[in-house]
Structures are given as structure tokens and as C-alpha cells.
Enzyme design. Structure first.
Site, PDB file in Angstrom:
ATOM      1  N   ALA A 166      -6.090   5.786  -3.702  1.00 20.04           N
ATOM      2  CA  ALA A 166      -5.534   5.376  -4.996  1.00 20.04           C
ATOM      3  C   ALA A 166      -4.041   5.662  -5.056  1.00 20.04           C
ATOM      4  CB  ALA A 166      -6.256   6.098  -6.129  1.00 20.04           C
ATOM      5  N   TRP A 170      -2.234   3.167  -2.849  1.00 20.54           N
ATOM      6  CA  TRP A 170      -2.230   1.858  -3.499  1.00 20.54           C
ATOM      7  C   TRP A 170      -1.038   1.713  -4.432  1.00 20.54           C
ATOM      8  CZ3 TRP A 170      -3.124   1.067  -8.904  1.00 20.54           C
ATOM      9  CH2 TRP A 170      -3.110  -0.275  -9.280  1.00 20.54           C
ATOM     10  N   HIS A 171      -0.654   2.777  -5.118  1.00 22.01           N
ATOM     11  CA  HIS A 171       0.476   2.698  -6.036  1.00 22.01           C
ATOM     12  C   HIS A 171       1.799   2.558  -5.298  1.00 22.01           C
ATOM     13  CE1 HIS A 171      -2.493   4.273  -8.943  1.00 22.01           C
ATOM     14  NE2 HIS A 171      -1.732   3.724  -9.843  1.00 22.01           N
ATOM     15  N   GLY A 172       1.897   3.053  -4.088  1.00 21.79           N
ATOM     16  CA  GLY A 172       3.136   2.938  -3.337  1.00 21.79           C
ATOM     17  C   GLY A 172       3.100   3.792  -2.088  1.00 21.79           C
TER      18      GLY A 172
END
Length: 522
Positions: free
Chosen positions: A332, A335-337
Site C-alpha cells: 500500500a 502504491w502511493h509512491g
């Protein structure tokens, strides 16, 4: 094309009229919504539509192949191939620019050796709006067919609709394929039964109003008054200003994200499409695990069903469960960066969830979970109904009641401490989330010692929207349901007048322009 704009309002009015009053057949409505979704997406950049169509075609192809395959090994190979292609597609636009920039800086002293890599870097710089959301939906379609939760869609146009449905395209919620396709026939024919209202006007109106209030008023004012000036130069801010700035960002990301989700759900309802709740008062959580059951619920559910369970979930012992939790939240974060703070943020969430699970298991195994007060028991023989015996009974009951009240008070204090501890943890994690480097995190934390610094960055007026944002977390489900029931019973004229007054007030207090949705960058 942003939701809270006149341009979108005009666009949606046309689609709404065509959907309910011109096109009455299900196939016609599917094609109308697909065309509307691509027009909506082209409002940012027409090239985005090519990528969206390509992902949809890829998903439909692998879904059809999975539907035809009966043997286990070919199905696994097909599913893995489709998943890898989707991850490569998403990774190219989200991470390739950072990778080429790193290689450029590390090995070529600012000059990329290959013109091909230079061109790829320029392409990867363009991050399509909502790419993560529609990629996850596309992967959900493949996963649900592989897991035998559903059959492949009857037509390619339905796959296009599922992945591109414009109310949910740019901001979610991430409706899983099984739920979407199971409800699709009923959603497309809600006006077939004259005895049932096809549109939930009251609920959709309140959701849209709630989203506008959170996004355009609370999130905007908190950003302008506290978050932006404080994070721009934390070293020059007082300790109180730093704390207010961080607290404001905690509510900005909630109001911005949940506000856009409310609008998306409300707009979908106006077309007859139900969507799951995406936020449920996350800042009153008493554990990090509970926070993730309340925050971005559709994304948390996606991670649980397709990542956490793939790691084994809680089926293979405590150690495997802890690894699954940490691995899921680490994904997770990535996924954001690709920056280190996002990795740290995901790792921090995973470790917290794993520690909570370990503590919970140990409490159950060693009997530490029970926190029941010891009741006083009067031991005496009931030879008769004498006053002495009655007095002893009364004394025992009174003592037991007092012990129960003490136990209840202790539990309430413990719950408040847990709530405060989790809220503090979430605030610190949002600091990591917002920072672009470890150096920024360290600068913000070390600046907290500036207690003697003069107060000049944050205006006291920020306390008003901050308090208003905090109040959103207080009303529970029952209270909200009762308020909604009261609202439904109001005359239509009163509802219309209230809506007009809200729009007038919104126009007066809102700033010029609409700030971009925070999660567009993901």
C-alpha cells in the site's frame, strides 16, 4: 473535469436527461455511460482515453481466456500474466520517471546516455488521472473471474463501463467486479418498476452537499490557513503552529478525500448505481487495524481480498499473519509512491497492525482479555427473612454495583487513551506521508522545539474550520440515520430552499478555483 465545477454540472445534466428520458434500454444506457465516461476523461487529456481503453481491452481479453480455461495451471498462468502486465503498465507511469531520474543522477552525471530513455522519461512524466483506480478495477475483474466469483461479462461494452464509469473513475470508490456486475442489470433498469423510486434524491443530494462542504470549505480553508504556510517553512514556525499545521493536514486529507468520495457516490446514485461507503469516521478508531477498516474502505477491502489473502491471511499461524499484514501495508505504501517516506509509511502501518494482532492473540491465549470486575459475594445462610440477612444482601448488591461502575469507568478511560494514542499515531504517519524525504520529516520534528518562536504563521481563525472538521467524527451511525429520517420527512420546498441557501453560502465563502484532489497524484 472536476466535480465541483459548472462545467461538470452542465455535462452531468445532459447525461442525466439522456439516461433517464431518452435511452430506456439497458444496452443503450451502457453505451451512453461508456461514451460519457470517455468524454469526461478526455476533459483532462484525450490521450488518457487511449490508455484507459487499452487497459480495458487487456482486462476483457484475459477475462475471456480465464472463462474458457478449465485446467488449473493454464488459469494460473493466465492470471499471473494479466496481473504482471497491469503492474508493468501502472509502474511505468508511476515509477519509471523516478527510476530514470535516479539512473541519470547516479551513473550519467545528469545526461542520459540513450535518447530512447530520454523519450521514455518524458512520457512517464505524464501521470494519467485516476490510473491507479481503474487499474485496480481492471485487475479486480481478472481476479474475480479467476477466483470463480463471477463469469466473464456478456459484452465488451460492459467491461468498458465497469472500468471507466465516470463517477468513480478518478477518485473511487474501487467497486470490485463481482459486486458491480451482479448489480448491473438491476441498476440499468431501476425505472422499470413504477412503484419504486429509481433515484435516491434525498441521499444523493446530502452526499453531494456533504462532499462540497468538506472539499471546498473545510479542506480549502485548512490548507490555505495552516497546512501550506506551515509545511512551506517549518523551521520558522512555533511549536503550537507546527502542531496545528499537522493536525490541520490530518483533517485536510480526510475532508478532501472523503468529500470527493461522497460526491462520487452521490453522483452515481443519481444514475441508479449504488457504491459502498468509503469512509466511516476513521479518527475515532481505537486501533490501527480499526482505522483501516474505516479509512478508504474500498481500497482496504481490495488489499484484503487480493493481497492479504494471497499472502495466506490468518490461516497459517501468527508469524505468517504478521508477515502478511506487513507485506500488504508495505505494498500500500509503495502504491502511493516510490519515495522513502511512502515506504516508511506503509511499513509503519504494517508493523502497527502486526503488533496489534500479536497482542490480541496473546491476550486470548493467556486469558488477559477479560477485564471483568470482581463482584463481592455475601456468604451467609438464609435461615429466615430477617432484617440482618436483608442488610447483608443489600450490602453485597451495592458493593457489586459500585465495583461494576468502577470497572466501566476504567474501561472508558482505557478506551479514551487508546483512541488518543491511535490518533497521535495517525498524525505522525500523515507527517511521514506528506513529506518528500526523510530530511523533511527530521526538519519538522526537530522544529517542534521552537517553543520560543513568535506566533506569526497561523491565524487563530483556523481553529473554526479545524473544530468543524473534528465535529464530523462525532455523530454515530444511529444519530446520522435518525437525522436523515427527519430530513426525508421535510417538505420539498424546505429542502429546495436549504439547498439554494447552501449554494449561495458556498459561493460567498469559497475561494476562486478548485484545488486539485489530493489523491489525483496517486
Amino acid at each position: 473535469m472536476l466535480f465541483p465545477t459548472l462545467r461538470f454540472a452542465f455535462f452531468f445534466f445532459i447525461i442525466f436527461f439522456l439516461y433517464w428520458y431518452v435511452f430506456r434500454q439497458s444496452k443503450q444506457r451502457v453505451l451512453l455511460l461508456v461514451c460519457a465516461s470517455y468524454v469526461f476523461y478526455a476533459g483532462w487529456d484525450w490521450r488518457f482515453c487511449i490508455l484507459l481503453f487499452g487497459v480495458s481491452a487487456l482486462s476483457a481479453l484475459f477475462g475471456a481466456v480465464l472463462g474458457l480455461q478449465k485446467n488449473h495451471i493454464p488459469r494460473v498462468i493466465t492470471m499471473i500474466t494479466g496481473t504482471v502486465l497491469h503492474i508493468l503498465f501502472l509502474g511505468f507511469f508511476k515509477y519509471f520517471y523516478d527510476l530514470t531520474s535516479f539512473l541519470n543522477y547516479r551513473f550519467f552525471s545528469g545526461q542520459l546516455a540513450s535518447p530512447v530513455l530520454t523519450q521514455l522519461q518524458n512520457y512517464s512524466l505524464l501521470l494519467p488521472i485516476g490510473i491507479s483506480y481503474y487499474t485496480f478495477r481492471s485487475m479486480s475483474y481478472i481476479f474475480d473471474i479467476y477466483l470463480c466469483k463471477m463469469r466473464p461479462a456478456r459484452s465488451f461494452s460492459e467491461v468498458l463501463l465497469y472500468i471507466s464509469f465516470f463517477p468513480q473513475l478518478a477518485s473511487g470508490p474501487i467497486v470490485q467486479a463481482e459486486a458491480f456486475f451482479a448489480a448491473l442489470p438491476a441498476n440499468l433498469a431501476r425505472d422499470a418498476d413504477a412503484a419504486v423510486k429509481p433515484i435516491a434524491f434525498d441521499r444523493s443530494t446530502l452526499l453531494i452537499v456533504s462532499g462540497l462542504y468538506k472539499k471546498l470549505i473545510l479542506a480549502t480553508f485548512l490548507s490555505v490557513l495552516a497546512v501550506d504556510p506551515v509545511f512551506a517553512n517549518p523551521a520558522q514556525c512555533n511549536t503550537v503552529e507546527l502542531l496545528i499545521g499537522l493536525l490541520s493536514y490530518t483533517f485536510v486529507i480526510y475532508c478532501d478525500f472523503s468529500g470527493y468520495s461522497d460526491m462520487a457516490i452521490g453522483i452515481g446514485l443519481l444514475l441508479g448505481f449504488e457504491a459502498p461507503q468509503n469512509f466511516n469516521r476513521p479518527y475515532v478508531s481505537r486501533s490501527v487495524s480499526e482505522f483501516w477498516r474505516r479509512w478508504h474502505i474500498s481500497f482496504s477491502s481490495w488489499l484484503r481480498d487480493y493481497v492479504y489473502f494471497s499472502f495466506g491471511g490468518s490461516r497459517y499461524g501468527l508469524f505468517r499473519t504478521a508477515v502478511a499484514l506487513i507485506g500488504t501495508m508495505l505494498i500500500a505504501g509503495v502504491w502511493h509512491g516510490s519515495s522513502i517516506p511512502f515506504v516508511l509509511w506503509g511499513l509503519l502501518q504494517g508493523v502497527a497492525c502486526a503488533v496489534e494482532r500479536i497482542v490480541s492473540v496473546f491476550k486470548k491465549e493467556y486469558g488477559c482479555a477479560a477485564d471483568t470486575p470482581v463482584a463481592f459475594k455475601a456468604e451467609h445462610r438464609r435461615l429466615d427473612d430477617s432484617p440482618v440477612a436483608a442488610s447483608v444482601d443489600s450490602l453485597g448488591v451495592a458493593y457489586s454495583a459500585s465495583q461494576d461502575s468502577i470497572g466501566i469507568e476504567q474501561r472508558r478511560r482505557l478506551q479514551l487513551l487508546r483512541l488518543a494514542g491511535v490518533f497521535l499515531f495517525i498524525n505522525v504517519s500523515w507527517l511521514i506521508f506528506r513529506s518528500s524525504s526523510v530530511r523533511e520529516i527530521a526538519l519538522y520534528l526537530t522544529s517542534l522545539k521552537n517553543i520560543t518562536q513568535p506566533l506569526h504563521t497561523v491565524h487563530w481563525f483556523v481553529l473554526i474550520p479545524l473544530a468543524a472538521a473534528f465535529l464530523l467524527q462525532i455523530p454515530g451511525t444511529d444519530l446520522r440515520r435518525k437525522c436523515f429520517e427527519r430530513y426525508v420527512q421535510l417538505p420539498v420546498a424546505v429542502k429546495a430552499a436549504a439547498l439554494v441557501l447552501f449554494c449561495i453560502g458556498l459561493n460567498i465563502v469559497s475561494t476562486s478555483g478548485v484545488a486539485p484532489f489530493i489523491y489525483f497524484g496517486f
